[in-house]
Design an enzyme around this catalytic site. Sequence first.
Site, PDB file in Angstrom:
ATOM      1  N   CYS A 341       0.828  -1.213   0.000  1.00 50.50           N
ATOM      2  CA  CYS A 341       0.000   0.000   0.000  1.00 50.50           C
ATOM      3  C   CYS A 341       0.862   1.263   0.000  1.00 50.50           C
ATOM      4  CB  CYS A 341      -0.962   0.007   1.192  1.00 50.50           C
ATOM      5  SG  CYS A 341      -0.263   0.612   2.734  1.00 50.50           S
ATOM      6  N   HIS A 370      -3.787   1.751   4.781  1.00 49.32           N
ATOM      7  CA  HIS A 370      -3.141   0.451   5.018  1.00 49.32           C
ATOM      8  C   HIS A 370      -4.157  -0.644   5.363  1.00 49.32           C
ATOM      9  CE1 HIS A 370      -0.691  -2.791   6.397  1.00 49.32           C
ATOM     10  NE2 HIS A 370      -1.423  -2.791   7.510  1.00 49.32           N
TER      11      HIS A 370
HETATM   12 ZN   LIG Z   1       0.245  -1.209   4.017  1.00 47.33          ZN
END
Ligand SMILES: [Zn+2]
Length: 411
Positions: A341, A370
């Site tokens: 991410c 996240h």
């Molecule tokens: Zn992450």
Amino acid sequence: MNFSFDIKHAEGNSLARVGTITTPHGQIQTPAFIPVGTKATVKSVLPEAMADLGSQALLANAYHLYLQPGPDILDEAGGLGEFMNWPGPTITDSGGFQVLSLGVGFKKVLAMDAKTFRRDDVIADNKERLAHVDDEGVTFKSHLDGSMHRFTPEISMQVQHQIGADIMFAFDECTTLHNTRRYQELAMDRTHAWALRCLDEHKRLTDERIGKPYQALFGVIQGAQYEDLRKKAATDLGSMQSSGQSFDGFGIGGALDKSALGTILTWVNQILPTEKPKHLLGIGAPEDLFVGVENGIDTFDCVLASRIARTSAVYTMEGRFNLSNSRFKRDFTAIDDECDCYTCTHYTRAYMHHVFRGKEMISATLATIHNERFIVRLVDQMRQALLDGNFADMKADFLGRYKHRSGQASN
Ligand SMILES: [Zn+2]
């Protein structure tokens, strides 16, 4: 009509399958986790970032949008997706859960012992009852300004048509595990009568609002922890027809003890029409997603990933932990070194610890990105594992690490 569900692969030894839901605003590859933007916003995160992290659709709440800004505003804007700058598929839940849960103070009551506490007029201590159910609908008080409102199956359909999501849910009475067996039966009869009225009103509105993108309607399976009630709900709603309409898919909802999740899903998904999509309402903890997928769930939604992110709790392959813990003050590694991410590729645990301690707004944004990525990707990985024929191995590998390390780092 521009709604379909195509099954590409079905497991031989379980109810798990891989498919594609097609809506007027695009496709959802299933199984999929759908992040929640209750009030037409995923709190603290831009829609573009939600797309970047792999979100295929967003789910909003009809009750909240009805109270503010009002469904007519969304209709005038061109529908939910257009209003919130989300070009992909959208979903609304009916508001039944919110109307009733705000009404009886579910959160407080649920802290009591579900095994011994049984009462029909469930209400938390010192809490004014904000909702009253009758056979026609629910009268409730706004949690925003105390004004009185009424939802009926017809009003819920009108509100959801104005909001304009690609997938809507029928208006149901959501019970709790604390209700008596007798009350669960009454609530189910009422929910089924409401389901017929939703189909009729949905058909009327679909015809009236010609030229608008087709909106699919899912029925909601209730029945709490009772096998006969769950199976009756699946039988009744699975075959229900009115005004030439049947449900386009199904939501599995209502009170359930998570330890019985797999059993309940097996009861209903063996009865519901195989060719229609199944959505599990409001459940999204990593271990529960596996149970859902292997028992025939195609889509999930849950506020948990973003809600806990705002309190500095994050999911990782090492289990769930809290970034505000002082052990991260000088930890210059990513939240999860296996995560792809935006947050994990640009920021460290030490920075996250700093922004949470300082109550900086960016803390919510980065942690939500996240957590949503972690859950979206986990279900994506399940889909791929089903296609590759190694779901059982993937599940054992993930849960072995996740649960083992969660036990070590449970703060
Ligand atoms: Zn992450």
